[in-house]
Design a protein around this motif. Structure first.
Motif, PDB file in Angstrom:
ATOM      1  N   PRO A 309      -4.364   0.282  -9.337  1.00  0.00           N
ATOM      2  CA  PRO A 309      -3.605  -1.040  -9.373  1.00  0.00           C
ATOM      3  C   PRO A 309      -3.057  -1.973  -8.429  1.00  0.00           C
ATOM      4  O   PRO A 309      -2.777  -1.191  -7.271  1.00  0.00           O
ATOM      5  CB  PRO A 309      -2.678  -0.691 -10.705  1.00  0.00           C
ATOM      6  CG  PRO A 309      -2.169   0.668 -10.037  1.00  0.00           C
ATOM      7  CD  PRO A 309      -3.212   1.581 -10.130  1.00  0.00           C
ATOM      8  N   VAL A 310      -3.659  -2.908  -7.882  1.00  0.00           N
ATOM      9  CA  VAL A 310      -3.072  -2.979  -6.409  1.00  0.00           C
ATOM     10  C   VAL A 310      -2.711  -4.762  -6.861  1.00  0.00           C
ATOM     11  O   VAL A 310      -2.762  -5.592  -7.406  1.00  0.00           O
ATOM     12  CB  VAL A 310      -4.388  -3.678  -5.497  1.00  0.00           C
ATOM     13  CG1 VAL A 310      -4.196  -4.432  -4.286  1.00  0.00           C
ATOM     14  CG2 VAL A 310      -4.959  -2.612  -5.361  1.00  0.00           C
ATOM     15  N   ALA A 311      -1.012  -4.772  -6.055  1.00  0.00           N
ATOM     16  CA  ALA A 311       0.145  -5.907  -6.374  1.00  0.00           C
ATOM     17  C   ALA A 311      -0.696  -6.830  -5.266  1.00  0.00           C
ATOM     18  O   ALA A 311      -0.768  -6.081  -4.348  1.00  0.00           O
ATOM     19  CB  ALA A 311       1.022  -5.238  -6.824  1.00  0.00           C
ATOM     20  N   SER A 312       0.086  -8.098  -5.652  1.00  0.00           N
ATOM     21  CA  SER A 312       0.086  -9.062  -4.708  1.00  0.00           C
ATOM     22  C   SER A 312       1.551  -9.031  -3.576  1.00  0.00           C
ATOM     23  O   SER A 312       1.822  -9.663  -2.141  1.00  0.00           O
ATOM     24  CB  SER A 312      -0.192 -10.316  -4.801  1.00  0.00           C
ATOM     25  OG  SER A 312       1.066 -10.659  -5.663  1.00  0.00           O
ATOM     26  N   SER A 313       2.387  -8.070  -4.077  1.00  0.00           N
ATOM     27  CA  SER A 313       3.750  -8.076  -3.178  1.00  0.00           C
ATOM     28  C   SER A 313       4.660  -6.481  -3.567  1.00  0.00           C
ATOM     29  O   SER A 313       4.089  -5.884  -4.320  1.00  0.00           O
ATOM     30  CB  SER A 313       4.983  -9.289  -3.465  1.00  0.00           C
ATOM     31  OG  SER A 313       5.167  -8.487  -4.863  1.00  0.00           O
ATOM     32  N   ALA A 314       5.498  -6.233  -3.133  1.00  0.00           N
ATOM     33  CA  ALA A 314       5.916  -5.050  -3.110  1.00  0.00           C
ATOM     34  C   ALA A 314       6.781  -5.018  -4.340  1.00  0.00           C
ATOM     35  O   ALA A 314       7.996  -3.853  -3.911  1.00  0.00           O
ATOM     36  CB  ALA A 314       6.568  -3.558  -1.836  1.00  0.00           C
ATOM     37  N   SER A 315       6.809  -6.176  -4.995  1.00  0.00           N
ATOM     38  CA  SER A 315       8.361  -5.999  -5.659  1.00  0.00           C
ATOM     39  C   SER A 315       7.772  -5.113  -6.461  1.00  0.00           C
ATOM     40  O   SER A 315       6.779  -4.307  -7.381  1.00  0.00           O
ATOM     41  CB  SER A 315       8.206  -7.397  -6.185  1.00  0.00           C
ATOM     42  OG  SER A 315       8.903  -7.810  -7.678  1.00  0.00           O
ATOM     43  N   PRO A 316       9.193  -4.537  -7.106  1.00  0.00           N
ATOM     44  CA  PRO A 316       9.066  -3.383  -8.416  1.00  0.00           C
ATOM     45  C   PRO A 316       8.768  -3.775  -9.443  1.00  0.00           C
ATOM     46  O   PRO A 316       8.013  -3.471 -10.327  1.00  0.00           O
ATOM     47  CB  PRO A 316      10.287  -2.397  -8.197  1.00  0.00           C
ATOM     48  CG  PRO A 316      10.828  -2.929  -6.913  1.00  0.00           C
ATOM     49  CD  PRO A 316      10.397  -3.924  -6.381  1.00  0.00           C
ATOM     50  N   PHE A 342      -2.779  -6.588   1.089  1.00  0.00           N
ATOM     51  CA  PHE A 342      -2.160  -8.292   2.697  1.00  0.00           C
ATOM     52  C   PHE A 342      -2.798  -8.059   3.666  1.00  0.00           C
ATOM     53  O   PHE A 342      -4.228  -8.212   3.594  1.00  0.00           O
ATOM     54  CB  PHE A 342      -0.784  -7.480   3.221  1.00  0.00           C
ATOM     55  CG  PHE A 342      -1.218  -6.207   4.545  1.00  0.00           C
ATOM     56  CD1 PHE A 342      -0.946  -6.241   5.719  1.00  0.00           C
ATOM     57  CD2 PHE A 342      -1.231  -5.055   3.455  1.00  0.00           C
ATOM     58  CE1 PHE A 342      -1.270  -4.848   5.829  1.00  0.00           C
ATOM     59  CE2 PHE A 342      -2.190  -4.032   4.873  1.00  0.00           C
ATOM     60  CZ  PHE A 342      -1.769  -4.045   6.131  1.00  0.00           C
ATOM     61  N   SER A 343      -2.655  -9.550   4.095  1.00  0.00           N
ATOM     62  CA  SER A 343      -3.685 -10.023   4.808  1.00  0.00           C
ATOM     63  C   SER A 343      -4.812  -8.874   5.901  1.00  0.00           C
ATOM     64  O   SER A 343      -6.147  -9.433   5.839  1.00  0.00           O
ATOM     65  CB  SER A 343      -3.350 -10.936   6.131  1.00  0.00           C
ATOM     66  OG  SER A 343      -2.896 -10.074   7.492  1.00  0.00           O
ATOM     67  N   ASP A 344      -4.375  -7.831   6.292  1.00  0.00           N
ATOM     68  CA  ASP A 344      -4.779  -6.512   6.758  1.00  0.00           C
ATOM     69  C   ASP A 344      -5.635  -5.396   5.922  1.00  0.00           C
ATOM     70  O   ASP A 344      -6.589  -4.686   6.150  1.00  0.00           O
ATOM     71  CB  ASP A 344      -4.698  -5.767   7.645  1.00  0.00           C
ATOM     72  CG  ASP A 344      -3.996  -6.565   8.833  1.00  0.00           C
ATOM     73  OD1 ASP A 344      -4.300  -7.900   9.319  1.00  0.00           O
ATOM     74  OD2 ASP A 344      -2.947  -6.222   9.604  1.00  0.00           O
TER      75      ASP A 344
END
Length: 345
Positions: A309-316, A342-344
């Motif tokens: 699972p890949v989230a768009s932010s590091a928010s819990p 993220f972008s990279d």
């Protein structure tokens, strides 16, 4: 009323300087002796004019040489100052003080703020009373609202500005109201120039040089100001890059002591970061995997890559790890894994 006239060339080493005339109010015939006498006078005039011109040229050359020496000496002091510290904000304040009154009667340095607009970092003036007036103007009329002239305009266009003479028309375009106009006139500005702090990554801000005395800025002054701004921008950028490097080094040091395995995979699938915990969990050494495709160096990665699972932010709230089996050669381990994009990568 001239009735008779004689003229002879004023020559110096064969070069015509001008003509010397002699006239009479009564009918007269000028003799050859008169012509020779007048020629002697004309030759003395030519010699005097030539000597005067040579003296002026020598004096101008000496002034130019003294100015050039002073500029080189100033740039040397400024470069030493800019390279003396990575705390660029305090360094810019010292630079403004150094430039007054050597380059201008007043110097303003504005930086582009992270939240947008401009932030004034330095204000210097030779007169303490005028400095107090300038600071009061700065509080009421921030620099980022300047429409046609000054730091706001230069940062927006990236082009330097030179105003050799402060006219009523220029004051009218700068002033935001009548009270502001009165304060500007009270400053007694005669001439000013603003140059951008242009670095490789863009425009960092601008430096404004103001003359309120008899001096007037010209193209040579603008060229010198641009060179000074170029050196200042380079020093600022170096300080910022150093701060970013230190921040990244601290982040890398933290990752070395995190108990969870952390690794970075770019958009092409190559591994760029592999911390000690990842090495301990998988048994794959950092030197063997960094710079290599994850699918080739991590056995079993291709089987779970699409399941992570890949989230768009590091928010819990966004990060929801999955427990997945990872085949590592002759053994299988179960890992709790999640990713953040993220972008990279």
């Amino acid at each position: 009323g001239v009735r008779s006239l004689i003229g002879v060339p004023s020559l110096h080493l064969g070069t015509l300087i001008g003509v010397v005339h002699a006239g009479a109010y009564r009918p007269a015939y000028f003799s050859q002796d008169d012509g020779l006498l007048l020629q002697l006078v004309a030759d003395r005039v030519a010699l005097a004019i030539t000597q005067s011109r040579l003296y002026e040229a020598e004096r101008e050359a000496r002034r130019d040489a003294e100015t050039a020496y002073a500029q080189v000496a100033f740039l040397a002091r400024a470069s030493e100052l800019l390279g003396s510290s990575l705390e660029y904000e305090s360094t810019l304040e010292q630079l403004a003080q150094l430039a007054v009154p050597a380059l201008a009667d007043e110097v303003l340095i504005d930086m582009v703020a992270e939240e947008g607009g401009l932030k004034r970092l330095a204000t210097a003036h030779a007169d303490p009373e005028m400095l107090a007036l300038i600071r009061s103007i700065e509080q009421r009329y921030p620099p980022n609202e300047e429409p046609r002239y000054g730091a706001g305009s230069v940062v927006g266009s990236g082009e330097a500005q030179l105003v050799p003479e402060m006219t009523d028309a220029v004051v009218g375009q700068i002033a935001r109201d009548e009270e502001h106009r009165g304060l500007i006139e009270e400053l007694g500005i005669r001439s000013f120039m603003t140059v951008p702090l242009l670095a490789r990554r863009g425009i960092l801000g601008a430096i404004t040089f103001i003359a309120s005395s008899d001096r007037r800025f010209g193209p040579e002054d603008l060229a010198f100001a641009e060179e000074l701004a170029r050196r200042a921008a380079s020093a600022i950028e170096n300080a910022q890059l150093h701060a970013e490097t230190e921040e990244r080094a601290q982040a890398s040091l933290v990752l070395d002591h995190v108990g969870e395995g952390v690794f970075l995979v770019d958009s092409r699938g190559f591994v760029h970061l592999w911390n000690p915990a990842a090495e301990a969990i998988t048994g794959i050494r950092t030197a063997e995997i960094v710079g290599q495709p994850a699918g080739r160096r991590i056995p079993g990665w291709s089987a779970i890559d699409d399941l992570v699972p890949v989230a768009s932010s590091a928010s819990p709230a966004d990060v929801r790890p999955e427990t997945l089996p990872l085949e590592l050669g002759d053994r299988e381990i179960w890992i709790l894994i999640s990713g953040v994009s993220f972008s990279d990568g």
